[in-house]
Design a protein around this motif. Sequence first.
Motif, PDB file in Angstrom:
ATOM      1  N   MET A  15       0.847  -1.191   0.000  1.00 20.90           N
ATOM      2  CA  MET A  15       0.000   0.000   0.000  1.00 20.90           C
ATOM      3  C   MET A  15       0.881   1.238   0.000  1.00 20.90           C
ATOM      4  O   MET A  15       1.848   1.310   0.741  1.00 20.90           O
ATOM      5  CB  MET A  15      -0.903   0.016   1.235  1.00 20.90           C
ATOM      6  N   THR A  16       0.500   2.216  -0.809  1.00 23.19           N
ATOM      7  CA  THR A  16       1.266   3.458  -0.874  1.00 23.19           C
ATOM      8  C   THR A  16       0.904   4.348   0.303  1.00 23.19           C
ATOM      9  O   THR A  16      -0.266   4.583   0.591  1.00 23.19           O
ATOM     10  CB  THR A  16       0.952   4.207  -2.182  1.00 23.19           C
ATOM     11  N   GLN A  17       1.879   4.860   0.985  1.00 21.17           N
ATOM     12  CA  GLN A  17       1.642   5.747   2.109  1.00 21.17           C
ATOM     13  C   GLN A  17       1.590   7.190   1.629  1.00 21.17           C
ATOM     14  O   GLN A  17       2.303   7.573   0.714  1.00 21.17           O
ATOM     15  CB  GLN A  17       2.749   5.601   3.145  1.00 21.17           C
ATOM     16  N   HIS A  18       0.737   7.982   2.251  1.00 21.13           N
ATOM     17  CA  HIS A  18       0.623   9.390   1.917  1.00 21.13           C
ATOM     18  C   HIS A  18       1.064  10.199   3.120  1.00 21.13           C
ATOM     19  O   HIS A  18       0.730   9.894   4.261  1.00 21.13           O
ATOM     20  CB  HIS A  18      -0.822   9.734   1.542  1.00 21.13           C
ATOM     21  N   TYR A  19       1.796  11.249   2.859  1.00 18.36           N
ATOM     22  CA  TYR A  19       2.414  12.021   3.923  1.00 18.36           C
ATOM     23  C   TYR A  19       1.948  13.467   3.848  1.00 18.36           C
ATOM     24  O   TYR A  19       1.578  13.966   2.802  1.00 18.36           O
ATOM     25  CB  TYR A  19       3.945  12.004   3.788  1.00 18.36           C
ATOM     26  N   THR A  20       2.010  14.102   4.966  1.00 17.85           N
ATOM     27  CA  THR A  20       1.793  15.540   4.992  1.00 17.85           C
ATOM     28  C   THR A  20       3.135  16.229   5.057  1.00 17.85           C
ATOM     29  O   THR A  20       4.105  15.678   5.539  1.00 17.85           O
ATOM     30  CB  THR A  20       0.952  15.953   6.222  1.00 17.85           C
ATOM     31  N   VAL A  21       3.168  17.443   4.537  1.00 16.61           N
ATOM     32  CA  VAL A  21       4.408  18.214   4.571  1.00 16.61           C
ATOM     33  C   VAL A  21       4.425  18.992   5.871  1.00 16.61           C
ATOM     34  O   VAL A  21       3.743  19.992   6.028  1.00 16.61           O
ATOM     35  CB  VAL A  21       4.489  19.164   3.363  1.00 16.61           C
ATOM     36  N   ALA A  22       5.195  18.525   6.822  1.00 17.31           N
ATOM     37  CA  ALA A  22       5.206  19.143   8.139  1.00 17.31           C
ATOM     38  C   ALA A  22       6.123  20.345   8.161  1.00 17.31           C
ATOM     39  O   ALA A  22       7.190  20.321   7.577  1.00 17.31           O
ATOM     40  CB  ALA A  22       5.681  18.130   9.180  1.00 17.31           C
ATOM     41  N   PRO A  23       5.715  21.438   8.834  1.00 19.43           N
ATOM     42  CA  PRO A  23       6.615  22.588   8.943  1.00 19.43           C
ATOM     43  C   PRO A  23       7.904  22.202   9.636  1.00 19.43           C
ATOM     44  O   PRO A  23       7.897  21.598  10.702  1.00 19.43           O
ATOM     45  CB  PRO A  23       5.789  23.576   9.778  1.00 19.43           C
ATOM     46  N   ILE A  24       9.008  22.538   9.028  1.00 20.19           N
ATOM     47  CA  ILE A  24      10.309  22.186   9.593  1.00 20.19           C
ATOM     48  C   ILE A  24      10.563  22.941  10.881  1.00 20.19           C
ATOM     49  O   ILE A  24      11.272  22.491  11.758  1.00 20.19           O
ATOM     50  CB  ILE A  24      11.404  22.470   8.558  1.00 20.19           C
TER      51      ILE A  24
ATOM     52  N   PRO B 109      -0.040   8.302  -6.310  1.00 15.63           N
ATOM     53  CA  PRO B 109       0.463   8.071  -7.670  1.00 15.63           C
ATOM     54  C   PRO B 109      -0.637   7.557  -8.586  1.00 15.63           C
ATOM     55  O   PRO B 109      -1.484   6.759  -8.176  1.00 15.63           O
ATOM     56  CB  PRO B 109       1.565   7.028  -7.471  1.00 15.63           C
ATOM     57  N   ASP B 110      -0.642   8.019  -9.803  1.00 10.24           N
ATOM     58  CA  ASP B 110      -1.598   7.559 -10.809  1.00 10.24           C
ATOM     59  C   ASP B 110      -0.975   6.362 -11.529  1.00 10.24           C
ATOM     60  O   ASP B 110      -0.391   6.494 -12.613  1.00 10.24           O
ATOM     61  CB  ASP B 110      -1.907   8.701 -11.787  1.00 10.24           C
ATOM     62  N   LEU B 111      -1.114   5.209 -10.916  1.00 11.72           N
ATOM     63  CA  LEU B 111      -0.473   4.014 -11.465  1.00 11.72           C
ATOM     64  C   LEU B 111      -1.085   3.595 -12.792  1.00 11.72           C
ATOM     65  O   LEU B 111      -0.397   3.011 -13.643  1.00 11.72           O
ATOM     66  CB  LEU B 111      -0.567   2.873 -10.448  1.00 11.72           C
ATOM     67  N   ASP B 112      -2.386   3.907 -12.994  1.00  9.03           N
ATOM     68  CA  ASP B 112      -3.013   3.564 -14.275  1.00  9.03           C
ATOM     69  C   ASP B 112      -2.371   4.344 -15.412  1.00  9.03           C
ATOM     70  O   ASP B 112      -2.154   3.805 -16.504  1.00  9.03           O
ATOM     71  CB  ASP B 112      -4.515   3.865 -14.217  1.00  9.03           C
ATOM     72  N   ALA B 113      -2.061   5.628 -15.155  1.00  3.73           N
ATOM     73  CA  ALA B 113      -1.404   6.437 -16.186  1.00  3.73           C
ATOM     74  C   ALA B 113      -0.019   5.887 -16.490  1.00  3.73           C
ATOM     75  O   ALA B 113       0.409   5.860 -17.650  1.00  3.73           O
ATOM     76  CB  ALA B 113      -1.312   7.892 -15.728  1.00  3.73           C
ATOM     77  N   ALA B 114       0.668   5.447 -15.443  1.00  4.36           N
ATOM     78  CA  ALA B 114       2.004   4.898 -15.655  1.00  4.36           C
ATOM     79  C   ALA B 114       1.941   3.605 -16.463  1.00  4.36           C
ATOM     80  O   ALA B 114       2.774   3.365 -17.339  1.00  4.36           O
ATOM     81  CB  ALA B 114       2.689   4.655 -14.316  1.00  4.36           C
ATOM     82  N   ARG B 115       0.937   2.770 -16.173  1.00  2.12           N
ATOM     83  CA  ARG B 115       0.819   1.506 -16.906  1.00  2.12           C
ATOM     84  C   ARG B 115       0.360   1.716 -18.340  1.00  2.12           C
ATOM     85  O   ARG B 115       0.584   0.855 -19.205  1.00  2.12           O
ATOM     86  CB  ARG B 115      -0.161   0.575 -16.185  1.00  2.12           C
ATOM     87  N   SER B 116      -0.318   2.826 -18.599  1.00  2.00           N
ATOM     88  CA  SER B 116      -0.847   3.061 -19.943  1.00  2.00           C
ATOM     89  C   SER B 116       0.245   3.388 -20.941  1.00  2.00           C
ATOM     90  O   SER B 116      -0.003   3.395 -22.154  1.00  2.00           O
ATOM     91  CB  SER B 116      -1.863   4.214 -19.909  1.00  2.00           C
ATOM     92  N   ARG B 117       1.432   3.685 -20.459  1.00  6.39           N
ATOM     93  CA  ARG B 117       2.541   4.045 -21.338  1.00  6.39           C
ATOM     94  C   ARG B 117       3.625   2.984 -21.295  1.00  6.39           C
ATOM     95  O   ARG B 117       4.041   2.561 -20.213  1.00  6.39           O
ATOM     96  CB  ARG B 117       3.131   5.396 -20.938  1.00  6.39           C
ATOM     97  N   LYS B 118       4.060   2.600 -22.449  1.00  8.49           N
ATOM     98  CA  LYS B 118       5.177   1.676 -22.538  1.00  8.49           C
ATOM     99  C   LYS B 118       6.464   2.480 -22.505  1.00  8.49           C
ATOM    100  O   LYS B 118       6.663   3.399 -23.301  1.00  8.49           O
ATOM    101  CB  LYS B 118       5.088   0.862 -23.826  1.00  8.49           C
ATOM    102  N   VAL B 119       7.304   2.137 -21.555  1.00  5.37           N
ATOM    103  CA  VAL B 119       8.560   2.868 -21.425  1.00  5.37           C
ATOM    104  C   VAL B 119       9.423   2.580 -22.641  1.00  5.37           C
ATOM    105  O   VAL B 119       9.689   1.416 -22.959  1.00  5.37           O
ATOM    106  CB  VAL B 119       9.310   2.458 -20.136  1.00  5.37           C
ATOM    107  N   PRO B 120       9.847   3.615 -23.361  1.00  6.38           N
ATOM    108  CA  PRO B 120      10.679   3.375 -24.553  1.00  6.38           C
ATOM    109  C   PRO B 120      12.028   2.804 -24.155  1.00  6.38           C
ATOM    110  O   PRO B 120      12.548   3.069 -23.072  1.00  6.38           O
ATOM    111  CB  PRO B 120      10.822   4.778 -25.163  1.00  6.38           C
ATOM    112  N   PRO B 121      12.615   1.997 -25.013  1.00  5.35           N
ATOM    113  CA  PRO B 121      13.928   1.433 -24.683  1.00  5.35           C
ATOM    114  C   PRO B 121      14.982   2.530 -24.584  1.00  5.35           C
ATOM    115  O   PRO B 121      14.889   3.573 -25.245  1.00  5.35           O
ATOM    116  CB  PRO B 121      14.215   0.495 -25.866  1.00  5.35           C
ATOM    117  N   ALA B 122      15.948   2.287 -23.742  1.00  4.77           N
ATOM    118  CA  ALA B 122      17.018   3.266 -23.579  1.00  4.77           C
ATOM    119  C   ALA B 122      17.800   3.404 -24.879  1.00  4.77           C
ATOM    120  O   ALA B 122      17.963   2.438 -25.635  1.00  4.77           O
ATOM    121  CB  ALA B 122      17.947   2.842 -22.443  1.00  4.77           C
TER     122      ALA B 122
END
Length: 681
Positions: free
Chosen positions: A1-10, A336-349
């Motif tokens: 599971m992806t954890q979500h964080y808050t940006v705490a004041p330093i 993270p929008d994992l569906d968007a990431a999966r919808s694209r095939k990473v081009p070869p290096a």
Amino acid sequence: MTQHYTVAPIRNCCIGKAVPTLLTLFVNALPPGARRMLVRADPGLLRTARGARAMFAFVLTMAVTVLAGEAFGAPVTAFLIAFPVTVFSCAAISDDETRARIGKILALSASAGAMFTLSALLHTSWINHFVFVLLIGAVAYARQFGGPWIPVGLAANVSYFFGAFLKPDTQMLHWQWVGVVIGAVCALIVHQLVVPHRPWRRMRWAVSSIRMRMGGMLEVAARFGETQKAPHLKRELARVANAVNIAENELDNLPGGRLAHRPLAEALLSILALAERFALQLQDQLERVGMPNADKRELESLSKALIDYTPLSHNGDLALIGSGIDRLEQALLLPPDLDAARSRKVPPAAPVRAQFRSAIQSAAAAALAILGGVMLSPERWYWAVITVFVMFTGTFSRGQALAKSLQRTFGTLAGILVAMGVVWALQGNIHVALALMPLAIFCVFYAFTQSYTWMAFWITVTVALLFLATGRFTDALMVLRLEETAIGATAGIIVAAFVLPKSTDAYAREQLNDLLDTTRAVLETSLPDGPIDRLQLTAALHDFEAKVSNMRDVIEPLRIFPGARASGQRDGITRQLVLTSYWVHEIALAVRELDSAGVKRSPARALEASAKLEAVIERLRVPGHDETAVETADAPPPLARETGGDPMQVIATACHGAAVSLTSVARLVTDRSMHSRAFRF
């Protein structure tokens, strides 16, 4: 599971609320002022984490080797190879994925053990040296392929000279292989448990650094013309850009990669564009009318709010900066929008265009360094070879070779002077020397990628502490280190100048062509014939930023030359690169605005402006083209700070601005009448 964080004041809170690591606990335990200073100075705390891993790995390996020596009745020196294995496994390997990290550590360890054994078995000096030269050349060639070849090559070279220096009894080599295992296991423990990899935490620290560096830039701007001058503003803008680039690179390490975090990538781009727009427009305004008192108060107020983590104002001329920072921190909270990431095939290096030039140069310089080093000292010649090895790592031109040789020599000299003072103060106290060594190792790898001079400085201090702890420190030995370093630096300069040489201007022309290609790619993805693809635009901008950074690295050697012509050429190219980056970012922001407004196809006016810019790029990209036309005064001023204006007008203005700035860069790079002598070296 992806954890979500808050940006705490330093200022008031700890930085992370997930499972704390040792590094997080240390940062959170610092006083607020020191915590802000650390996070601001080191975006993402990448250098701090690297140094901490190397330091803890050294301490853990020391403890384990002492215990192993007592258990097996062997001296600690029987396991010495464990130390380079563990330190470089922690300093040169930074993969977040556990499997990739373990694979590289195993490859590094196997390489270190094999090369140490080979060196130890080659007792004839000239054969040993000949194989070392071949090894250095092979490593330089393999390093071009990146990935595991970089740490494997580093370990191979270091371990080979360890074997040549220590000359271990071949009957005791099995203990050195035990040391290899100890080093690898200790490195894994540090990576996994002591200072584990947390990409989300690094991203939060990087965003905090961006916020505070933006505040620092506004603080300088508020005093512009009084105590602060244009170079200070440029330096602060460069610091903001550096922090944004580090955060942008971290996108690849987040769950799903950069394609799963488009809002965060776009927010980072917006902040960089706003910083560039503000700095350029402010400089232009102050040169004409000066700083109004009302603007000065607004700058000071927003600067304080950014640095102290208080609510940001969304009113006035600086409203876009405040809202931009807020959007960045809000984007950090999005899943993270994992569906968007999966919808694209990473081009070869892209295929690696490996060349033998670097291998031949490295091998030739190593041979020359061995020859000179052995003539000076048959026992300490390896210091000259190490200088050559490090000098040709990431070096592509004669200017870069000269710059790194001078940095190495000056850093070594300064380190010797400080080391002599430290040794005098310690009065032979071995225990204090051993206690200081981990701190010195931390400093070595904190400066590992940031400053070559400081890295050489801290390496020399570490060597001095090691010799003190082993009872072999003498002033003459430190002077010999400086002399061997100078021999290695001289050998490197001679080879860079005469063996398959490449001048700074020739290398700059190559990188300029790459910059032109990536600029054209951004145009093609920003203004396509069909619908706008913002994911593809994000990837194209990432490549563009990398090429701009490469161009800055090309001209960095000009900094070491005192002549006004060299510094003027460097400043001119740097300013035009900033303008190019700024105008390309304005194009991307305007395109995003059109897409958000529901515009599905690129308007004809925008395509016309893009076509004009592409025509300029095509002209500058012609092989052998020299831009010798007289510079015109038709460069558009930066857009107003408070608004980007109509997207169509912004695109037209930005395309024209990018054409002018790219032409200026090409003129400074290709017109020999504008070259300094340093640039032609």
